[in-house]
Design a protein around this motif. Structure first.
Motif, PDB file in Angstrom:
ATOM      1  N   MET A  73     -94.174  59.424 -90.984  1.00  0.00           N
ATOM      2  CA  MET A  73     -93.010  60.101 -90.400  1.00  0.00           C
ATOM      3  C   MET A  73     -92.800  59.648 -88.950  1.00  0.00           C
ATOM      4  O   MET A  73     -93.738  59.595 -88.166  1.00  0.00           O
ATOM      5  CB  MET A  73     -93.212  61.606 -90.468  1.00  0.00           C
ATOM      6  N   GLY A  74     -91.557  59.291 -88.626  1.00  0.00           N
ATOM      7  CA  GLY A  74     -91.217  58.891 -87.269  1.00  0.00           C
ATOM      8  C   GLY A  74     -91.510  57.436 -86.939  1.00  0.00           C
ATOM      9  O   GLY A  74     -91.170  56.980 -85.857  1.00  0.00           O
ATOM     10  N   LYS A  75     -92.120  56.693 -87.858  1.00  0.00           N
ATOM     11  CA  LYS A  75     -92.407  55.275 -87.614  1.00  0.00           C
ATOM     12  C   LYS A  75     -91.249  54.416 -88.125  1.00  0.00           C
ATOM     13  O   LYS A  75     -90.559  54.789 -89.060  1.00  0.00           O
ATOM     14  CB  LYS A  75     -93.702  54.871 -88.320  1.00  0.00           C
ATOM     15  N   VAL A  76     -91.065  53.258 -87.493  1.00  0.00           N
ATOM     16  CA  VAL A  76     -90.033  52.310 -87.909  1.00  0.00           C
ATOM     17  C   VAL A  76     -90.701  51.144 -88.627  1.00  0.00           C
ATOM     18  O   VAL A  76     -91.713  50.613 -88.163  1.00  0.00           O
ATOM     19  CB  VAL A  76     -89.223  51.806 -86.691  1.00  0.00           C
ATOM     20  N   TYR A  77     -90.126  50.759 -89.756  1.00  0.00           N
ATOM     21  CA  TYR A  77     -90.667  49.681 -90.579  1.00  0.00           C
ATOM     22  C   TYR A  77     -89.607  48.600 -90.763  1.00  0.00           C
ATOM     23  O   TYR A  77     -88.424  48.908 -90.908  1.00  0.00           O
ATOM     24  CB  TYR A  77     -91.068  50.213 -91.963  1.00  0.00           C
TER      25      TYR A  77
END
Length: 107
Positions: A73-77
């Motif tokens: 959650m909240g991470k960019v991939y």
């Protein structure tokens, strides 16, 4: 399901595309997995839309098909989607569109 539509202005001259097409999406999600789909479309002057190439990807495979992992959650991939190859000319007066959609899954 949300759909983002990116569309060029009407083309002043024909535009040719030949070869492999890749789409790189930078995404985040509040679900452990999300399905992303993308369509490259030729938009005719009368509004007709012809799908040229399309692709789909489950975000859990962001590290590769052999390494599924849930999203944080909240991470960019960065997702690199293979849209395959094509050879096409978008004619004068047409527009080029890219439609991207997502659907979160909670499994």
């Amino acid at each position: 399901m949300d759909i983002l539509r990116f569309v060029t202005e009407s083309l002043d001259e024909p535009v040719g595309i030949t070869g492999k097409i890749w789409l790189e999406l930078h995404v985040s999600s509040d679900a452990p997995d999300t399905m992303f789909t993308a369509k490259l479309v030729d938009i005719y002057p009368d509004g007709y839309q012809a799908v040229i190439r399309e692709s789909a990807m489950l975000a859990r495979y962001h590290q590769g098909l052999d390494k599924p992992a849930p999203l944080g959650m909240g991470k960019v991939y960065a997702l690199k989607m293979d849209m395959w190859s094509t050879a096409i000319v978008f004619n004068k007066g047409h527009r080029i569109g890219l439609h991207v959609s997502q659907q979160g899954t909670h499994t």
